[in-house]
Structure formats: structure tokens, C-alpha cells
Scaffold this motif. Structure first.
Motif, short mmCIF file in Angstrom:
data_model
loop_
_atom_site.label_atom_id
_atom_site.label_comp_id
_atom_site.label_asym_id
_atom_site.label_seq_id
_atom_site.Cartn_x
_atom_site.Cartn_y
_atom_site.Cartn_z
N LEU A 259 0.83 -1.20 0.00
CA LEU A 259 0.00 0.00 0.00
C LEU A 259 0.87 1.25 0.00
CD1 LEU A 259 -2.78 -1.08 2.53
CD2 LEU A 259 -3.11 -0.52 0.11
N HIS A 260 1.93 1.21 0.77
CA HIS A 260 2.79 2.38 0.82
C HIS A 260 3.45 2.63 -0.54
CE1 HIS A 260 6.54 4.62 1.64
NE2 HIS A 260 5.67 5.38 2.24
N SER A 261 3.95 1.58 -1.16
CA SER A 261 4.54 1.75 -2.49
C SER A 261 3.53 2.34 -3.46
CB SER A 261 4.99 0.40 -3.05
OG SER A 261 6.19 0.01 -2.46
N LEU A 262 2.32 1.84 -3.40
CA LEU A 262 1.30 2.32 -4.33
C LEU A 262 0.97 3.79 -4.11
CD1 LEU A 262 -1.09 -0.78 -4.39
CD2 LEU A 262 0.50 -0.05 -6.17
N VAL A 263 0.95 4.21 -2.85
CA VAL A 263 0.63 5.61 -2.61
C VAL A 263 1.78 6.49 -3.10
CG1 VAL A 263 1.44 6.13 -0.24
CG2 VAL A 263 -0.71 7.05 -1.04
N VAL A 264 3.01 6.01 -2.94
CA VAL A 264 4.15 6.75 -3.46
C VAL A 264 4.07 6.86 -4.98
CG1 VAL A 264 6.66 6.62 -3.81
CG2 VAL A 264 5.70 6.22 -1.54
N LEU A 265 3.60 5.79 -5.61
CA LEU A 265 3.54 5.75 -7.07
C LEU A 265 2.22 6.27 -7.65
CD1 LEU A 265 5.11 2.21 -7.48
CD2 LEU A 265 6.22 4.38 -8.00
N HIS A 266 1.33 6.69 -6.77
CA HIS A 266 0.04 7.26 -7.19
C HIS A 266 -0.86 6.25 -7.91
CE1 HIS A 266 1.90 11.11 -6.25
NE2 HIS A 266 2.93 10.67 -6.91
N HIS A 267 -0.76 5.00 -7.55
CA HIS A 267 -1.66 3.98 -8.10
C HIS A 267 -2.89 3.86 -7.20
CE1 HIS A 267 0.23 1.59 -11.38
NE2 HIS A 267 1.32 2.17 -10.95
N TYR A 268 -3.73 4.87 -7.24
CA TYR A 268 -4.79 4.92 -6.23
C TYR A 268 -5.87 3.85 -6.41
CZ TYR A 268 -2.41 9.27 -5.43
OH TYR A 268 -1.44 10.20 -5.17
N LYS A 269 -6.17 3.54 -7.65
CA LYS A 269 -7.20 2.52 -7.90
C LYS A 269 -6.83 1.21 -7.21
CE LYS A 269 -10.45 3.34 -11.34
NZ LYS A 269 -9.97 4.07 -12.54
N LEU A 270 -5.56 0.85 -7.37
CA LEU A 270 -5.10 -0.42 -6.83
C LEU A 270 -5.06 -0.41 -5.31
CD1 LEU A 270 -2.40 -1.16 -9.49
CD2 LEU A 270 -4.40 -2.55 -8.99
N ILE A 271 -4.92 0.76 -4.74
CA ILE A 271 -4.87 0.86 -3.28
C ILE A 271 -6.17 0.30 -2.69
CG2 ILE A 271 -4.99 2.50 -1.36
CD1 ILE A 271 -2.83 4.10 -2.78
N GLU A 272 -7.26 0.71 -3.26
CA GLU A 272 -8.56 0.23 -2.79
C GLU A 272 -8.65 -1.29 -2.90
OE1 GLU A 272 -11.47 1.01 -0.69
OE2 GLU A 272 -10.38 2.75 -1.49
N TRP A 273 -8.18 -1.80 -4.03
CA TRP A 273 -8.22 -3.23 -4.29
C TRP A 273 -7.34 -4.01 -3.29
CZ3 TRP A 273 -4.37 -6.64 -6.21
CH2 TRP A 273 -4.85 -7.92 -6.56
N VAL A 274 -6.12 -3.51 -3.08
CA VAL A 274 -5.21 -4.18 -2.15
C VAL A 274 -5.81 -4.17 -0.74
CG1 VAL A 274 -2.94 -4.11 -1.03
CG2 VAL A 274 -3.14 -3.67 -3.48
N TYR A 275 -6.41 -3.05 -0.39
CA TYR A 275 -7.02 -2.96 0.94
C TYR A 275 -8.12 -4.01 1.10
CZ TYR A 275 -9.37 -0.93 4.99
OH TYR A 275 -9.94 -0.74 6.23
N GLN A 276 -8.90 -4.18 0.05
CA GLN A 276 -9.94 -5.21 0.09
C GLN A 276 -9.33 -6.61 0.24
OE1 GLN A 276 -13.03 -4.54 0.60
NE2 GLN A 276 -12.59 -2.35 0.37
#
Length: 507
Positions: A259-276
Motif C-alpha cells: 500500500l505504501h509503495s502504491l501511494v508513493v507511485l500514485h496507483h490509487y485505484k489499486l490501493i482500494e483493491w489491495v485494501y480489500q
DNA sequence: CTAGGGTTAG
């Protein structure tokens, strides 16, 4: 509830409503909020602050360009530790000069290797030539060679660069007394990434896993950046979640790391998915998870959801921490809510989470983007009163604020003050000042400031040149603009980016 | 020490 204090209200429900008022104002800010999704993911790997590097190291790294440095912090750290451990064996009796002689040897060897690689082609036995060098291979040398390739990579030579890099990578991996590290893999993968050889990157990942190399967040970032489509990205994520060799330190579990990598890389869509996925697998969010999710909501401008999440976090028994407060200050700053911010700062002190220079800088930056320079100045002074001394970043934020607001004389005042306070301006500072000078029509001075920064050992980066050249062009000062470009190219810098200098258009 | 503050990008 913490925010009830913040907004001087007795019920948390009502106070959340209050905080939600931020929403309408939030979009009225004068500078763009976030448009990072289109940013090249290869060039944005967090990192960035390269100021704390020691001099020996800096001297060694001088020729590396800024863009590489900014995307590569963990390798820098690796270099420093490699260097220390290699040095420590003979450090005792030798003084500092051994440092530079060791570095010189490595640099020299790397250049010899690169010279041989350049000759690669039909009728030239590159491997034999490399053998003939009788090198003492070290992690540092391998790194230096691969970095040499990486920094000279361009659109025209990328395939060949990748080929040569890989040739050297394979050759060095076969030598005795040396074996690759995770970081050598990262470097060759980075070269492949630049060359858009994505399949090769996947093969290297397989090899790393097969050979038992630990993968890290850096590995993850390199791979996730190659995934154009969400489907492929999900595969990468799944692979890392399942991987037993994924070293997700300093995070507590792999989901937070991802999640942290994704937020650094601005992959916001995937953040929601990973959280799920994380919830499905039975992990509950901790404070870090919440902060990452909050950060993602904030950066997407989804303030409604931001506050819902904040609420949920409180209900699950998590108190806001250092980072949460910082995010709240981001929101309050950009939403031009100085009063709420003041309350929040007071609240922080009450719960003994004293605001730091970071918090004040966040707030001031936000307020300056909202155009509220008076509030910026207020918090700047308030910060000093509370014993927090402004540093380069903070001064730069103030200067940028004044420049953007067209108050160049105030920017100049801040600039003079920071120097008299012993704070060294950096590229960010100079870039803002040069922009300010241009906006004020002081082109001569702007060009002088470019010289000045170079004289003071602050290397201009592409953005500095770009800023200056664009303004000069726009003002019709074509010959001066050309002078700057010539100067830039003569220094052997950014020649391939000349065409990318933005043309300012009046509108 | 931290995850944590700053450039313009279309």
C-alpha cells in the motif's frame, strides 16, 4: 474524540460535519491540487532528499544527474554501507585520503569496463576483454558500471544499453569472489525498465526468487511501474503477497508495504483493491494502513471519503498520530482553514504530539497554495515563537508562496533572511527565486542567480534551466534563452531534453 | 532513526 477539541465542539458528530465544510473550498485553490497520475512512474520512487549525503560520497556521485538521484534512495544507502564495510578493513591505519583513493580506483575501473562495453560488436570478444582487465570486482564497481550505463541511456541507445548492461551483469555474476546482491538486480532491472524490456525484468524477478534473493519494496516498485494495465499490476501484487522472500521491512506486514509503495507511485485505484484483499485475508488495518489510505483519499481530493475513513479509524480505537495530524494539516492548509489549523496545532500540544517543523511546513505550503500568504506568515512566525527553527524546506515553501503570489520583494526578503540564518538554499529554492525574478521581469538577475547557484556548488537541474529558458523565450529574449541552453548542453547535461523545455503560452 | 514537509505539467 480528538477532533472535537480541534473544532471546539462537544460532539464528534458535529465536529466531523464541521471538518467536512472544507470540501467546497478545497477545490477553489489557486494551484493545481494533484495531477500526478500521468507522471512517469520510473522517475518517482519517493526518495528525493539527497542533502544528507556525506562529502566523500557526494564527490563520488557528482556526475550522476539529479533525476537518477531522486529515484534511487535505497541504492544510495546501500552504496554507503557497502563503501563502509569495504573500507573498514583497512580504515584503522589509513586516514581519509584512503577513502578517495578507493573511490578513484573504483571509478577508474568502471570507466575501463564501460570503455570495453562500448567496443562490443562483431569481431570483438567483450568477455575476453573484460577478463583481461583482471579486475577486483566489488559490489561498488558493479554498481558504478551499471549506473554509468543507466545515466547515459537515451531513446536512441536504450536497446543496446540494455544488452551491454546485461552482458556485464551476466559476466560479473560468473566471476569468483563476487556475487550479485539484490541491488545489482535492481540496477539491471532499472536499465531494462528504461529500455522497456519488461519481459526481461520478469525473468530477472523469477531468477531472484529462484536463487533466494530477498525482494524488497524497491523490487516491487520497479515491477509495478512496468504494468500499464491494471490486470498485470494485480498479478505483480499477488505475486509479492504470496512471496516468501519479500522483505517488507520496515513495515509490519506485506500489505502495508505494498500500500505504501502504491501511494508513493500514485496507483490509487489499486490501493482500494489491495485494501480489500487485505481485509479478505483477515488482516485488520493498523494506524499505518489508515494513514496510507487517508493519504490516498486526500491526494485524490476525495475529502468526503477522507473524513469517513477518519471517523472509522476513531471508531476502531485508533488515535491520530504524527502522520495523521500531518495529513489533517495538509487538508486544512489547502482548504484555507487557518483557524481550524490553529486549533489542531493546539490540540496536538495538548495530547503531547508537539507540532514539528514538518507539520508547520505542510500547513504553510497548503495555505500558500490557497493563496493565504498572511496566514503563512502568521504560522511561520508562530512556529519560531514555539521554538521550531525554519529549515531550507520551510524557507523555500515561504519563498515559493510569495513568488506565486507575485510578491517578489517578500520572497527576496525571505531568501536574504534564510542566508543570514545560515540556511543553505538548494535547487528548489533557487528555482523558485529564478522564477520569481523572471516573473518580476528581472531577467538579468535571474541569469546571474543561475551562475550564483553554480558558484555555490548547487547544481542546477533540468527544471531550473527549463524555467529560465521558458521565461526568457516568452519575453522574446531569444538570444539569452539560447545562451542558457548552450551553457547547459556544453556542460554535457540534459542535451536530450532540450526539446522538452516547455513553451509558455499566454492565456 | 521513522511512513511523515517543497519544483510544472498538461
Amino acid at each position: 474524540m480528538f477532533w472535537s477539541v480541534v473544532v471546539r465542539s462537544s460532539s464528534s458528530r458535529r465536529s466531523i460535519g464541521f471538518v467536512n465544510q472544507i470540501v467546497p473550498c478545497f477545490f477553489g485553490v489557486s494551484r493545481t491540487i494533484y495531477s500526478s497520475s500521468s507522471r512517469s512512474c520510473l522517475a518517482s520512487n519517493g526518495g528525493g532528499g539527497g542533502d544528507g549525503v556525506d562529502n566523500g560520497f557526494r564527490a563520488f556521485e557528482d556526475y550522476l544527474n539529479e533525476s537518477w538521484k531522486s529515484c534511487n534512495f535505497d541504492e544510495e544507502i546501500e552504496l554507503k554501507t557497502t563503501w563502509r564495510s569495504q573500507n573498514s578493513t583497512f580504515q584503522q591505519k589509513q586516514n581519509v585520503s584512503s577513502r578517495s583513493s578507493f573511490i578513484d580506483t573504483v571509478r577508474n575501473d568502471a570507466n575501463r569496463v564501460l570503455e570495453i562495453l562500448r567496443q562490443d560488436g562483431p569481431g570483438f570478444d567483450t568477455k575476453a576483454a573484460l577478463d583481461d582487465l583482471k579486475l577486483r570486482l566489488s559490489g561498488l564497481l558493479v554498481r558504478q558500471v551499471l549506473l554509468g550505463i543507466l545515466t547515459s541511456i537515451s531513446f536512441a541507445n536504450k536497446k543496446r544499453s540494455a544488452k551491454l548492461g546485461f552482458k556485464f551483469f551476466v559476466w560479473s555474476g560468473q566471476q569468483e569472489n563476487y556475487s550479485h546482491t539484490t541491488n545489482s538486480y535492481h540496477l539491471i532491472m532499472k536499465i531494462f525498465a528504461e529500455a522497456e524490456e519488461f519481459k526481461a525484468m520478469w525473468r530477472l524477478l523469477d531468477e531472484m526468487i529462484h536463487k533466494g534473493y530477498p525482494t524488497s519494496a524497491r523490487t516491487f516498485n520497479l515491477l509495478i511501474c512496468t504494468c500499464g494495465e491494471a490486470g498485470l499490476a494485480k498479478k505483480v501484487i499477488e505475486r509479492f503477497i504470496k512471496s516468501k522472500t519479500f522483505n517488507y521491512r520496515p513495515f509490519k506486514h506485506c500489505f502495508n508495504a505494498i500500500l505504501h509503495s502504491l501511494v508513493v507511485l500514485h496507483h490509487y485505484k489499486l490501493i482500494e483493491w489491495v485494501y480489500q484483499q487485505m481485509l479478505v485475508e483477515g488482516h485488520s488495518p493498523d494506524i499505518l494502513t489508515y494513514n496510507i489510505l487517508l493519504c490516498s483519499k486526500y491526494r485524490q481530493g476525495k475529502l468526503e471519503q477522507f473524513h469517513r475513513l477518519l471517523d472509522e479509524m476513531g471508531q476502531n480505537g485508533f488515535s491520530p498520530d504524527f502522520h495523521t495530524y500531518n495529513l489533517l494539516l495538509h487538508v486544512l492548509g489547502k482548504g484555507d482553514k487557518p483557524l481550524a489549523a490553529l486549533n489542531l496545532l493546539n490540540h496536538m500540544k495538548e495530547v503531547s504530539c508537539d507540532p514539528t517543523i514538518l507539520h508547520f511546513t505542510t500547513l504553510i505550503d497548503g495555505l500558500s497554495r490557497a493563496g493565504n500568504l498572511d496566514a503563512c506568515k502568521y504560522f511561520f512566525d508562530e512556529m519560531i515563537k514555539q521554538g521550531c527553527m525554519p529549515d531550507v524546506v520551510c524557507y523555500t515553501v515561504m519563498i515559493t508562496g510569495y513568488v506565486e503570489a507575485g510578491e517578489f520583494h517578500m520572497a527576496q526578503e525571505m531568501f536574504d533572511e534564510m542566508i543570514s540564518e545560515g540556511q543553505l538554499p538548494n535547487v528548489f529554492t533557487y528555482n523558485s527565486m529564478i522564477r520569481g525574478l523572471c516573473m518580476a521581469g528581472k531577467f538579468e538577475e535571474a541569469c546571474l542567480m543561475l551562475k550564483e547557484m553554480e558558484r555555490r556548488g548547487c547544481n542546477p537541474n533540468f527544471l531550473v534551466y527549463s524555467t529560465l529558458v521558458s521565461y526568457l523565450r516568452n519575453a522574446g529574449k531569444l538570444s539569452q534563452a539560447h545562451e542558457i541552453i548552450k551553457d547547459m548542453v556544453e556542460k554535457g547535461k540534459y542535451a536530450h531534453l532540450v526539446s522538452k523545455i516547455k513553451r509558455y503560452r499566454r492565456c
